[in-house]
Design an enzyme around this catalytic site. Structure first.
Site: not given
Ligand SMILES: O=P(O)(O)OC[C@H]1O[C@H](O)[C@H](O)[C@@H](O)[C@@H]1O
Length: 544
Positions: A167, A271
């Site tokens: 990520h 990501e």
């Molecule tokens: O807030 P987090 O759990 O770190 O996730 C942050 C983001 O991560 C990814 O990119 C997903 O596609 C999103 O849907 C999500 O909101």
């Protein structure tokens, strides 16, 4: 510079959490927290931070650290019954006591292997046993490599299925100045529309509002161009077919407790992921995935230009670069690529200050003919003067003796003094202007291929004292061993690196190789092209 670089150091980070710092001689660094097994910092050799970590990140377990590179496993996002992104980014990883071997010819000195195993507590939530091994390497050119291996260690005979992502939170100057290339015309599932499937339009992606898209089966290389910073991140991935692009924009940002209201402007998540088709492992089976991140000056990026932008604007951000097609490589190169080594070619090219302009094409491993045949074919148009110059230097150095006429020419060149004066590379010697019609060589103009006949990689291990540099790859031999007082450590290291990464030996071409790299170095030191100055430790060959 004094003192030795400590390549790997374990110390305490924020809130006393254990972290490991990786360093590279030119000054790049990486920080990895054992909490989450998470990279939280990646700095270039100017000390500039390349990753985003929120100012509101808590660094307090069990909350995952907001920013850097969290690992999503065994579930990406909300695609399953588990907590968002799974649980490994809120677990304490350990240093792997039994890491997979590092390739013997590897140039990565700064590398750490982490390990995470299931806990009996965790089995109650996700009823499987597993082992994740993660290697974080800071490569010699400052590139950051993450590679992961996940093994099913279930003893009850059960398979498990998972999704996975690195990520990556990239730090950007201003999201409105950023565009992503490499995902044009790719299908995506839009997380903001119940994962409905769309096809991305032909243009590079820019940002004006919240984005949460899962691109499926993407190319292995994606570029994130930051116009304002004049920096391009290049993400290369393997085993991770998909890519997620996320920016929460203002409204969502305000709703995330550990994220600053305005911070959406300074970050972008791109990501590397395996999400569309979950991966299934039987007991004892292992999955591997990896990504490599590079940050290069945008002016050296050969990315496709946005046809809609006015020319003046394009020139400000991105010089149009030449296209080089290196169509074939030696078998050694193909194999090296398969082993994951050739990906580091990018680091080597970055060392030249060329960013992606060569890599785009050179890194396509192609399928080399037999190693007895010409090893490569270099064709294309060169429009940027600096690239043209280096291209020419490369060509001159690598060109086949036969294409230069007689074997006498080769003999003469081989008898020339080891230390020939560098080719003139000062500003006045550079081709003043190249337009799209002009090319640096008539052979190239007509599309003719230039055979490169460097020898296939001589994988003989020679005594390090013989070659004067630390290497397991034979590069110089016998009388041709260079006097380290005459060439810089940088020149030696680049010869070493290109040799092992391209899978070729310079035996018989030592003088040209040294002349080539010395000329490139001289050109950099002269650096009037906006290229950064080389930072070379131990300039007179003392070695780092
Ligand atoms: O807030 P987090 O759990 O770190 O996730 C942050 C983001 O991560 C990814 O990119 C997903 O596609 C999103 O849907 C999500 O909101």
């Amino acid at each position: 510079m004094s003192g030795e670089t400590v390549f790997v150091e374990r110390c305490k980070g924020i809130n006393g959490l254990d972290k490991v710092v990786l360093r590279e001689v030119r000054g790049s660094s990486v920080e990895v927290y054992l909490y989450g097994g998470q990279v939280t910092s990646w700095k270039n050799d100017h000390g500039e931070e390349l990753l985003f970590v929120s100012s509101k990140a808590t660094f307090v377990p069990p909350k995952a650290i907001r920013g850097g590179i969290p690992i999503c496993f065994p579930q990406f996002g909300s695609q399953g019954p588990l907590e968002l992104h799974g649980h490994v980014s809120s677990r304490f990883w350990s240093i792997d006591p039994d890491p997979p071997p590092v390739p013997t010819n590897s140039l990565n000195k700064a590398c750490i292997d982490l390990l995470l195993e299931h806990t009996e507590e965790g089995v109650k939530i996700w009823p499987h046993r597993y082992e994740i091994r993660q290697r974080v390497s800071l490569r010699s050119g400052g590139d950051l490599m993450l590679s992961s291996r996940i093994r099913n260690t279930n003893t009850d005979g059960k398979s498990f299925t998972f999704t996975f992502a690195y990520h990556n939170y990239f730090s950007v100057s201003d999201i409105s100045e950023v565009r992503v290339e490499g995902l044009e015309t790719v299908d995506y599932l839009d997380n903001m529309q119940n994962r409905k499937r769309f096809t991305e339009q032909g243009d590079a992606i820019t940002f004006e509002s919240e984005v949460d898209k899962m691109y499926v089966s993407t190319p292995t290389k994606i570029a994130i161009l930051d116009h304002e910073k004049k920096r391009t991140f290049v993400l290369r991935k393997d085993g991770l077919p998909d890519a997620v692009v996320w920016n929460p924009w203002d409204k969502k940002a305000k709703a995330i407790p550990d994220f600053g209201d305005d911070e959406f402007k300074r970050m972008l998540c791109v990501e590397a992921a395996a999400v569309e088709k979950p991966i299934t492992l039987k007991p004892g089976e292992e999955w591997k995935g990896r990504q490599e991140l590079s940050a290069v000056p945008s002016s050296y990026y050969s990315g496709q230009l946005d046809p809609k932008k006015p020319q003046a604007q394009q020139e400000m951000g991105h010089k149009k670069m030449g296209r080089l097609d290196w169509q074939t490589f030696s078998q050694a190169q193909s194999e090296a690529f398969a082993e994951g080594e050739a990906i580091g070619l990018q680091g080597m090219i970055n060392g030249f200050g060329l960013g992606q302009s060569f890599v785009d094409h050179v890194s396509d491993p192609g399928l080399g003919p037999s190693s007895k045949a010409p090893l490569g074919q270099l064709t294309g148009q060169v429009e940027d003067p600096l690239v043209a110059r280096v291209f020419e230097l490369l060509r001159q150095s690598l060109v086949s003796p036969s294409s230069e006429g007689s074997s006498q020419a080769r003999t003469d060149r081989r008898q020339s003094p080891m230390w020939s004066p560098p080719l003139e590379t000062g500003p006045s010697q550079r081709q003043p202007e190249f337009n799209s019609e002009e090319v640096c060589d008539p052979g190239i103009a007509s599309g003719e291929c230039l055979p490169l006949v460097l020898h296939p990689l001589a994988m003989e291990v020679v005594d390090s004292a013989t070659v004067g540099v630390r290497t397991a790859t034979k590069i110089f031999a016998g009388d041709a061993v260079p006097d380290p007082c005459q060439v810089s450590a940088w020149v030696l290291s680049q010869i070493q690196e290109i040799s092992s990464l391209l899978g070729v030996s310079f035996v018989g071409h030592e003088a040209e190789a040294m002349r080539l790299f010395s000329a490139i170095e001289a050109s950099w030191r002269g650096g009037d092209q906006g290229g950064k100055q080389l930072q070379v430790d131990g300039h007179h060959g003392k070695g780092a």
